[in-house]
Design a protein around this motif. Sequence first.
Motif, PDB file in Angstrom:
ATOM      1  N   LEU A 159       0.840  -1.205   0.000  1.00  0.00           N
ATOM      2  CA  LEU A 159       0.000   0.000   0.000  1.00  0.00           C
ATOM      3  C   LEU A 159       0.870   1.248   0.000  1.00  0.00           C
ATOM      4  N   SER A 160       1.913   1.269   0.829  1.00  0.00           N
ATOM      5  CA  SER A 160       2.808   2.437   0.905  1.00  0.00           C
ATOM      6  C   SER A 160       3.490   2.674  -0.438  1.00  0.00           C
ATOM      7  N   HIS A 161       3.879   1.579  -1.105  1.00  0.00           N
ATOM      8  CA  HIS A 161       4.511   1.707  -2.422  1.00  0.00           C
ATOM      9  C   HIS A 161       3.553   2.346  -3.427  1.00  0.00           C
ATOM     10  N   ARG A 162       2.310   1.910  -3.413  1.00  0.00           N
ATOM     11  CA  ARG A 162       1.317   2.477  -4.349  1.00  0.00           C
ATOM     12  C   ARG A 162       1.093   3.954  -4.081  1.00  0.00           C
ATOM     13  N   LEU A 163       1.036   4.337  -2.818  1.00  0.00           N
ATOM     14  CA  LEU A 163       0.848   5.744  -2.473  1.00  0.00           C
ATOM     15  C   LEU A 163       2.043   6.579  -2.926  1.00  0.00           C
ATOM     16  N   ALA A 164       3.251   6.060  -2.689  1.00  0.00           N
ATOM     17  CA  ALA A 164       4.457   6.784  -3.073  1.00  0.00           C
ATOM     18  C   ALA A 164       4.528   6.948  -4.589  1.00  0.00           C
ATOM     19  N   GLN A 165       4.132   5.903  -5.310  1.00  0.00           N
ATOM     20  CA  GLN A 165       4.139   5.973  -6.778  1.00  0.00           C
ATOM     21  C   GLN A 165       3.127   7.020  -7.264  1.00  0.00           C
ATOM     22  N   ARG A 185       4.563  10.468  -6.743  1.00  0.00           N
ATOM     23  CA  ARG A 185       5.556  10.796  -7.773  1.00  0.00           C
ATOM     24  C   ARG A 185       4.884  11.193  -9.080  1.00  0.00           C
ATOM     25  N   GLU A 186       3.814  10.503  -9.435  1.00  0.00           N
ATOM     26  CA  GLU A 186       3.105  10.797 -10.687  1.00  0.00           C
ATOM     27  C   GLU A 186       2.483  12.186 -10.684  1.00  0.00           C
ATOM     28  N   VAL A 187       1.867  12.564  -9.553  1.00  0.00           N
ATOM     29  CA  VAL A 187       1.191  13.863  -9.503  1.00  0.00           C
ATOM     30  C   VAL A 187       2.133  14.977  -9.064  1.00  0.00           C
ATOM     31  N   GLY A 188       3.325  14.610  -8.566  1.00  0.00           N
ATOM     32  CA  GLY A 188       4.312  15.614  -8.179  1.00  0.00           C
ATOM     33  C   GLY A 188       3.976  16.359  -6.910  1.00  0.00           C
ATOM     34  N   MET A 189       3.239  15.722  -6.010  1.00  0.00           N
ATOM     35  CA  MET A 189       2.831  16.368  -4.761  1.00  0.00           C
ATOM     36  C   MET A 189       2.857  15.354  -3.626  1.00  0.00           C
ATOM     37  N   THR A 190       3.123  15.854  -2.415  1.00  0.00           N
ATOM     38  CA  THR A 190       2.951  15.026  -1.232  1.00  0.00           C
ATOM     39  C   THR A 190       1.499  15.125  -0.810  1.00  0.00           C
ATOM     40  N   LEU A 191       0.801  13.996  -0.784  1.00  0.00           N
ATOM     41  CA  LEU A 191      -0.635  13.994  -0.536  1.00  0.00           C
ATOM     42  C   LEU A 191      -0.993  13.666   0.912  1.00  0.00           C
ATOM     43  N   ILE A 192      -0.155  12.875   1.571  1.00  0.00           N
ATOM     44  CA  ILE A 192      -0.471  12.400   2.917  1.00  0.00           C
ATOM     45  C   ILE A 192       0.651  12.771   3.869  1.00  0.00           C
ATOM     46  N   ASP A 193       0.278  13.352   5.013  1.00  0.00           N
ATOM     47  CA  ASP A 193       1.242  13.720   6.039  1.00  0.00           C
ATOM     48  C   ASP A 193       1.607  12.472   6.838  1.00  0.00           C
ATOM     49  N   ARG A 194       2.858  12.072   6.767  1.00  0.00           N
ATOM     50  CA  ARG A 194       3.310  10.865   7.457  1.00  0.00           C
ATOM     51  C   ARG A 194       4.184  11.204   8.667  1.00  0.00           C
ATOM     52  N   GLY A 195       3.835  12.255   9.403  1.00  0.00           N
ATOM     53  CA  GLY A 195       4.629  12.698  10.543  1.00  0.00           C
ATOM     54  C   GLY A 195       4.776  11.621  11.600  1.00  0.00           C
ATOM     55  N   ARG A 196       5.907  11.617  12.286  1.00  0.00           N
ATOM     56  CA  ARG A 196       6.163  10.612  13.314  1.00  0.00           C
ATOM     57  C   ARG A 196       5.235  10.798  14.506  1.00  0.00           C
ATOM     58  N   GLY A 197       4.877   9.683  15.101  1.00  0.00           N
ATOM     59  CA  GLY A 197       4.055   9.745  16.314  1.00  0.00           C
ATOM     60  C   GLY A 197       2.583   9.980  16.048  1.00  0.00           C
ATOM     61  N   MET A 198       2.188  10.072  14.774  1.00  0.00           N
ATOM     62  CA  MET A 198       0.785  10.323  14.446  1.00  0.00           C
ATOM     63  C   MET A 198       0.030   8.994  14.421  1.00  0.00           C
ATOM     64  N   ARG A 199      -1.015   8.890  15.230  1.00  0.00           N
ATOM     65  CA  ARG A 199      -1.804   7.656  15.305  1.00  0.00           C
ATOM     66  C   ARG A 199      -2.651   7.474  14.046  1.00  0.00           C
TER      67      ARG A 199
END
Length: 291
Positions: free
Chosen positions: A32-38, A41-55
């Motif tokens: 799932l993480s690979h698909r999101l990262a791909q 990359r395609e849209v050229g934007m960070t879509l999801i905040d993956r900050g540490r400690g976030m539940r």
Amino acid sequence: MNNLGIEAFLSVVHHGSLTDAANSLYLSQSTLSHRLAQLEREVGMTLIDRGRGMRTLSLTSDGQEFLTIAKRWSDLVHETTQIRTRKQNMTLSIGSVDSIQNYVLPPVFELLTTHSKKIDIRIRTQQSSELYLLLERGEIDIAFSHLEQPMPNMIIKKFYSEKMVVISKGKLLSNGKILKDKELDTSYQLYFDWNTSFKAWYDGWIGDRNYPTVHLDTAQLLLTFMDNDKKWAIIPLSMAKKLESTGEFLIYYLEDPPPERVCYQIRSRNPRASAVESLKLLDNCINSVII
């Protein structure tokens, strides 16, 4: 954009975590993480905040804007699949304001879903102005609104009208059901701006009294804010009867009532081919149950 990435993104938005989203799609979390990262990359934007400690995961500002596009993409893929696989099911996408959807149309929906022919039905609840935009973009086939907004490529017709009445949990009169203007304390009113004709009537009706401090835009909010016997609201009769049936509310009539609330049916002059027969069935259902 690839469909798998969109599917992964929408699942994360729905579930709020990578683990739950992966489980719902029967994927490993790394896949799932690979698909999101791909997708990012395609849209050229960070879509999801993956900050540490976030539940739970949250969308970035770009992700929030992209969400609308992703939903539309998913809908288009679904419709394309139907065409490609030559499904025989009819389709119908209906949009409506909530006061019509929840209090006028339920018997129509019930009759429509019991029809012998299978119909793929989608129902959306939106504000009146948004419904016209959705129709223009072809995202819905028909809309039900209390706003008449003439447009050259749309067919707009009145399909229902009803009285406007006062609803309250308290006994506003010692006896009788007819309220005079000055018998209502507007400081306890829960106000709905139903349409332009209602607002014009209301501005003259209220006179020199104070305007209400609570303005609501959805019928369901009435249940939250009607929290004591002094509060009241002016609402359509269909909605009032539904509330009265719970045994908690009383209906009253104004001596100088507002104009009747008119409900409009709006559809494109050039509907989608897969929706033509469904729209005819919907018309038959409306004619059967809406008097």
